[in-house]
Design a protein around this motif. Structure first.
Motif, PDB file in Angstrom:
ATOM      1  N   GLY A 177      22.618  -5.224 -22.106  1.00  0.00           N
ATOM      2  CA  GLY A 177      21.739  -4.006 -22.269  1.00  0.00           C
ATOM      3  C   GLY A 177      21.767  -2.914 -23.582  1.00  0.00           C
ATOM      4  N   PHE A 178      22.852  -3.360 -24.271  1.00  0.00           N
ATOM      5  CA  PHE A 178      22.627  -2.328 -25.328  1.00  0.00           C
ATOM      6  C   PHE A 178      22.876  -3.222 -26.777  1.00  0.00           C
ATOM      7  CE2 PHE A 178      24.365  -0.226 -21.804  1.00  0.00           C
ATOM      8  CZ  PHE A 178      23.765   1.118 -22.013  1.00  0.00           C
ATOM      9  N   MET A 179      22.653  -4.540 -26.736  1.00  0.00           N
ATOM     10  CA  MET A 179      22.509  -5.350 -28.036  1.00  0.00           C
ATOM     11  C   MET A 179      21.126  -5.363 -28.708  1.00  0.00           C
ATOM     12  SD  MET A 179      22.627  -9.437 -26.759  1.00  0.00           S
ATOM     13  CE  MET A 179      24.396  -9.071 -26.344  1.00  0.00           C
ATOM     14  N   SER A 180      21.095  -5.664 -30.122  1.00  0.00           N
ATOM     15  CA  SER A 180      19.983  -5.654 -30.636  1.00  0.00           C
ATOM     16  C   SER A 180      19.076  -7.055 -30.606  1.00  0.00           C
ATOM     17  CB  SER A 180      20.095  -5.558 -32.029  1.00  0.00           C
ATOM     18  OG  SER A 180      21.171  -6.669 -32.684  1.00  0.00           O
ATOM     19  N   PRO A 181      17.810  -6.801 -30.900  1.00  0.00           N
ATOM     20  CA  PRO A 181      17.118  -8.080 -30.760  1.00  0.00           C
ATOM     21  C   PRO A 181      17.869  -9.363 -31.645  1.00  0.00           C
ATOM     22  CG  PRO A 181      15.629  -6.392 -31.259  1.00  0.00           C
ATOM     23  CD  PRO A 181      16.929  -5.916 -31.384  1.00  0.00           C
ATOM     24  N   PRO A 191      24.506  -4.498 -40.355  1.00  0.00           N
ATOM     25  CA  PRO A 191      24.909  -2.991 -40.067  1.00  0.00           C
ATOM     26  C   PRO A 191      23.749  -2.267 -39.052  1.00  0.00           C
ATOM     27  CG  PRO A 191      25.591  -3.059 -42.163  1.00  0.00           C
ATOM     28  CD  PRO A 191      24.961  -4.620 -41.795  1.00  0.00           C
ATOM     29  N   ALA A 192      22.387  -2.872 -39.590  1.00  0.00           N
ATOM     30  CA  ALA A 192      21.320  -2.399 -38.759  1.00  0.00           C
ATOM     31  C   ALA A 192      21.294  -2.790 -37.204  1.00  0.00           C
ATOM     32  CB  ALA A 192      19.895  -3.266 -39.388  1.00  0.00           C
ATOM     33  N   SER A 193      22.172  -3.924 -36.823  1.00  0.00           N
ATOM     34  CA  SER A 193      22.391  -4.054 -35.381  1.00  0.00           C
ATOM     35  C   SER A 193      22.841  -3.066 -34.626  1.00  0.00           C
ATOM     36  CB  SER A 193      23.046  -5.352 -35.347  1.00  0.00           C
ATOM     37  OG  SER A 193      23.248  -5.603 -33.893  1.00  0.00           O
ATOM     38  N   ALA A 247      13.519   0.114 -33.596  1.00  0.00           N
ATOM     39  CA  ALA A 247      12.640  -1.031 -34.043  1.00  0.00           C
ATOM     40  C   ALA A 247      13.030  -2.496 -33.947  1.00  0.00           C
ATOM     41  CB  ALA A 247      12.355  -0.606 -35.584  1.00  0.00           C
ATOM     42  N   LYS A 248      12.081  -3.362 -33.868  1.00  0.00           N
ATOM     43  CA  LYS A 248      12.706  -4.634 -33.462  1.00  0.00           C
ATOM     44  C   LYS A 248      13.091  -5.346 -34.573  1.00  0.00           C
ATOM     45  CE  LYS A 248      11.095  -4.558 -29.134  1.00  0.00           C
ATOM     46  NZ  LYS A 248      12.392  -4.547 -28.044  1.00  0.00           N
ATOM     47  N   GLU A 249      12.393  -4.904 -35.903  1.00  0.00           N
ATOM     48  CA  GLU A 249      12.806  -5.415 -37.200  1.00  0.00           C
ATOM     49  C   GLU A 249      13.797  -4.722 -37.791  1.00  0.00           C
ATOM     50  OE1 GLU A 249      11.879  -8.052 -38.784  1.00  0.00           O
ATOM     51  OE2 GLU A 249      10.564  -8.544 -37.027  1.00  0.00           O
ATOM     52  N   PRO A 250      15.170  -5.301 -38.146  1.00  0.00           N
ATOM     53  CA  PRO A 250      16.095  -4.680 -38.676  1.00  0.00           C
ATOM     54  C   PRO A 250      15.844  -3.688 -40.006  1.00  0.00           C
ATOM     55  CG  PRO A 250      16.630  -6.980 -38.074  1.00  0.00           C
ATOM     56  CD  PRO A 250      15.351  -6.790 -37.908  1.00  0.00           C
ATOM     57  N   ALA A 251      15.094  -3.946 -40.541  1.00  0.00           N
ATOM     58  CA  ALA A 251      14.532  -3.591 -42.030  1.00  0.00           C
ATOM     59  C   ALA A 251      14.142  -2.033 -41.700  1.00  0.00           C
ATOM     60  CB  ALA A 251      13.770  -4.296 -42.936  1.00  0.00           C
ATOM     61  N   ALA A 252      13.136  -2.057 -40.444  1.00  0.00           N
ATOM     62  CA  ALA A 252      12.627  -0.685 -40.309  1.00  0.00           C
ATOM     63  C   ALA A 252      13.297   0.302 -39.705  1.00  0.00           C
ATOM     64  CB  ALA A 252      11.661  -1.227 -39.290  1.00  0.00           C
ATOM     65  N   ARG A 253      14.682   0.034 -39.370  1.00  0.00           N
ATOM     66  CA  ARG A 253      15.258   0.981 -38.689  1.00  0.00           C
ATOM     67  C   ARG A 253      16.126   1.969 -39.721  1.00  0.00           C
ATOM     68  NH1 ARG A 253      18.264  -3.810 -35.628  1.00  0.00           N
ATOM     69  NH2 ARG A 253      16.382  -4.746 -34.681  1.00  0.00           N
TER      70      ARG A 253
END
Length: 693
Positions: A177-181, A191-193, A247-253
């Protein structure tokens, strides 16, 4: 928090132990005191486990990581000795509920509290990343709400940036429920995760809901990779932050530094505390309870050779998984009771520094310590449980299990040489699948999924049968189509989860298995076979993917998704537990025992909140009404043949059920909307009470 047991040590590393905070398959967590009287939390690996392959290495890694992030945003590491005969870790004691407990007690957090929480967690994540780590499991249960700000805990699966990759076999580490894509896909974890998970945690804090709802692991991972989070009701400033973090893309966070720049300074609390009143009271209660243990007199020395508790292993099913998300095959492994999944090697013991533990409080001999629970007032009176409608009588075959179709118009009946579906209103049998059965249980237990698509039953040959509805009248497909799977010599209980997607079963091999209810494929299993007596019953939590069960006198509530955390471990008290049930609001666990008693427990804290005494023999079956105001219980044997309906708000009997010729209750079920109560009899009777007004 509980007093020390006679087998517990009295000191570790020169620190006096004063109470027990939690326990798990890998270690125990104690409340301790330094020589100067400072409260500390001490995590100790259990005797003998340090010699098993991998345990000492995992503990040493956890110690090293905890030392790297020790500071204002986590529990301070005071000292540790991973090379001791029983390795141990000492941290500062942090009094405070978890964020999940806080939201359960106080509801969605007020705006000023949200701003302090957002700033505190952003600073904590920045500190974790500055130490060269990725947490990988940031979730509400890993955030403590201390009086001076939030703390991030549990670094058991944290990794350095250089090593933050999915495991080699593609299995997922984290909480769905709380993990990244990228965690869901099994890609590299950066780290973006943690920033994505931070957004998920803030979403939960602001709304009281998980950002992608509740679902089995496979469905949850799909939503994380394809759907947008549920931000309804969130303050606009926080919605902007959460949307950017998720955001789905890590670089966009955004980075934690960027978040801190956007937020500015924290508001000054109007009443002296950043916490809502309910959470502030919990902090004060925990602090006072911890201090009270410092005044206890010395205990007797522990007995020699303490008995080591068995660690129940996990058997991962082949279907567990292959989840195809966006073309990437990812393993979803169910972890076992009572240990934690992933490669941390940890268990249900809360991390050192945690201020609350899911432990039972109170025993059959000490009902005085009960704390009240807000059960709703029943809308029914004793008159509503007068003369029943007889659907079927004098069948001469014991009724072993009952389940309503979600609309309440059909009833699934299982028993000795029997599997039938009845039209409830007409009192007529529609389907009989028991033709030609010579002996044994045809259906020792039955379950009808809440989505009205699947039926399952287990039999005395150890086969779990998966059936799919195929007719408007409530019929089922033939066994040939139903993927009957033999797993043991006898199935004792099974239950669909609230979504209808999973089925849990347990048999006389003492293995709990989780199945895909649609295909009959096994998703995972938990092996309890090293201990007796048997596991009698299973019950799902109504909103969380949690499964309740029991082993001897101990009841467990565990997270059945990736991770397999034990949410609560509760000692019933007097004797073996025969049945378990979870209240419709998900807050209370009921345990029925051979000691003639039904005990009620707060799942979050493990505190006893009720005790129902009225049976003259063992209690075998229990069921909550859908509104949570009633509990029906049955003895169902020669000593006690009664069935009692309890008013939970007063914890008193509302009515004792009876039927023409007497009642020897053996199975109980409420319809989903609460309009009907059905009781099966050991002499073959089926009796129905119409409760709707």
């Amino acid at each position: 928090m509980k007093p020390l047991a006679p087998t517990d040590p009295t000191s570790i590393g020169g620190h006096r132990l004063v109470a027990r905070l939690g326990s798990g398959g890998m270690g125990d967590v104690y409340l301790g005191a330094t020589r100067s009287g400072r409260l500390v939390a001490i995590k100790v690996i259990k005797p003998g486990l340090a010699d098993e392959d991998g345990y000492r290495r995992r503990f040493a890694r956890e110690v090293a990581i905890a030392q790297r992030v020790s500071g204002a945003f986590s529990a301070d590491v005071i000292e540790a000795d991973p090379d001791a005969a029983q390795p141990w870790l000492v941290t500062s004691y942090v009094a405070g509920p978890t964020l999940r407990q806080t939201v359960r007690a106080a509801g969605p957090l007020p705006e000023d509290t949200l701003r302090v929480l957002t700033l505190g967690l952003a600073e904590a994540v920045r500190a974790i990343h500055a130490a060269g780590l990725v947490h990988r499991d940031l979730k509400p249960a890993n955030v403590l709400m201390a009086h001076d700000g939030p703390r991030v805990i549990d670094f058991g699966i944290a990794r350095s940036n250089e090593a933050a990759l999915a495991t080699q076999d593609g299995s997922i580490v984290g909480t769905p429920g709380f993990m990244s894509p990228e965690q869901a896909y099994g890609h590299e974890i950066t780290p973006a995760s943690d920033v994505f998970s931070l957004g998920s945690v803030l979403c939960f804090a602001a709304t009281g809901r998980e950002p992608f709802g509740q679902a089995p692991a496979a469905a949850m991972l799909y939503r994380i990779t394809t759907a947008e989070p549920d931000t309804e009701g969130m303050p606009p400033w926080l919605r902007e932050i959460v949307t950017a973090c998720m955001a789905k893309e890590p670089a966009a966070r955004p980075t934690p530094d960027t978040l801190l720049q956007r937020l500015g300074a924290a508001p000054v609390p109007a009443q002296g505390s950043w916490l809502p009143d309910a959470a502030a009271r919990l902090v004060a209660e925990q602090e006072n309870e911890a201090r009270s243990y410092l005044a206890l007199p010395p205990r007797p020395e522990p007995r020699p050779e303490p008995k080591r508790r068995r660690r129940w292993p996990v058997i991962a099913g082949a279907a567990a998984a292959a989840l195809l998300v966006g073309g990437a095959a990812t393993a979803v492994a169910l972890s076992g009771l009572p240990g934690r999944g992933g490669d941390s090697g940890d268990t249900d013991a809360p991390p050192a520094g945690a201020g609350a533990a899911a432990q039972g409080g109170g025993t059959a001999e000490q009902p005085a310590g009960l704390r009240p629970h807000e059960f709703p007032e029943p809308s029914l009176t004793a008159a509503d449980f007068g003369e029943p409608i007889t659907v079927q009588d004098s069948r001469a075959e014991p009724i072993l299990s009952l389940a309503f179709r979600p609309d309440g118009e059909r009833l699934l009946v299982g028993g000795t040489r029997m599997l039938e579906i009845w039209d409830v209103r007409l009192g007529e049998r529609i389907t009989d699948a028991s033709t030609g059965i010579e002996g044994g249980w045809v259906a020792s237990n039955v379950s009808w999924s809440a989505d009205d698509r699947y039926v399952a039953y287990g039999d005395s040959d150890g086969i779990v049968h998966f059936l799919e509805r195929d007719a408007p009248d409530g019929g089922t497909t033939s066994d040939a189509h139903a993927r009957g799977v033999q797993v043991t010599n006898g199935i004792w209980d099974l239950a669909h989860d609230p979504t209808g997607a999973w089925l849990a079963s347990v048999g006389d091999d003492l293995v709990i298995r989780i199945w895909d209810a649609r295909t009959g494929e096994q998703l995972g299993s938990i092996d309890l076979s090293g201990s007796r007596p048997v596991v009698p019953a299973l019950a799902w939590h109504p909103t969380e993917p949690w499964l309740a069960t029991a082993q001897g006198r101990t009841a467990y509530v565990m997270d059945a998704t990736v991770g397999g955390d034990v949410i609560a471990e509760i000692e019933h008290g007097g004797d073996t537990v025969n049945d378990v049930a979870v209240s419709p609001d998900g807050a209370v666990l009921a345990t029925a025992g051979n000691d003639h008693v039904v005990n009620l427990w707060d799942i979050e804290s493990g505190v006893q909140v009720g005790r129902l005494q009225g049976h003259s023999g063992p209690v075998h079956e229990i069921a909550f009404s859908p509104d949570g105001s009633l509990l029906v219980t049955s003895g169902g044997e020669v000593v006690d043949r009664s069935a009692i309906v309890w008013d939970l708000s007063r914890q008193e009997p509302l009515a004792e059920l009876d039927a023409p010729g007497g009642l020897n209750a053996s199975a109980l079920a409420f319809s989903h909307e609460g309009a009907l109560l059905v009781v099966g009899d050991r002499e073959g009777g089926i009796y129905l009470w119409e409760l709707a007004r």
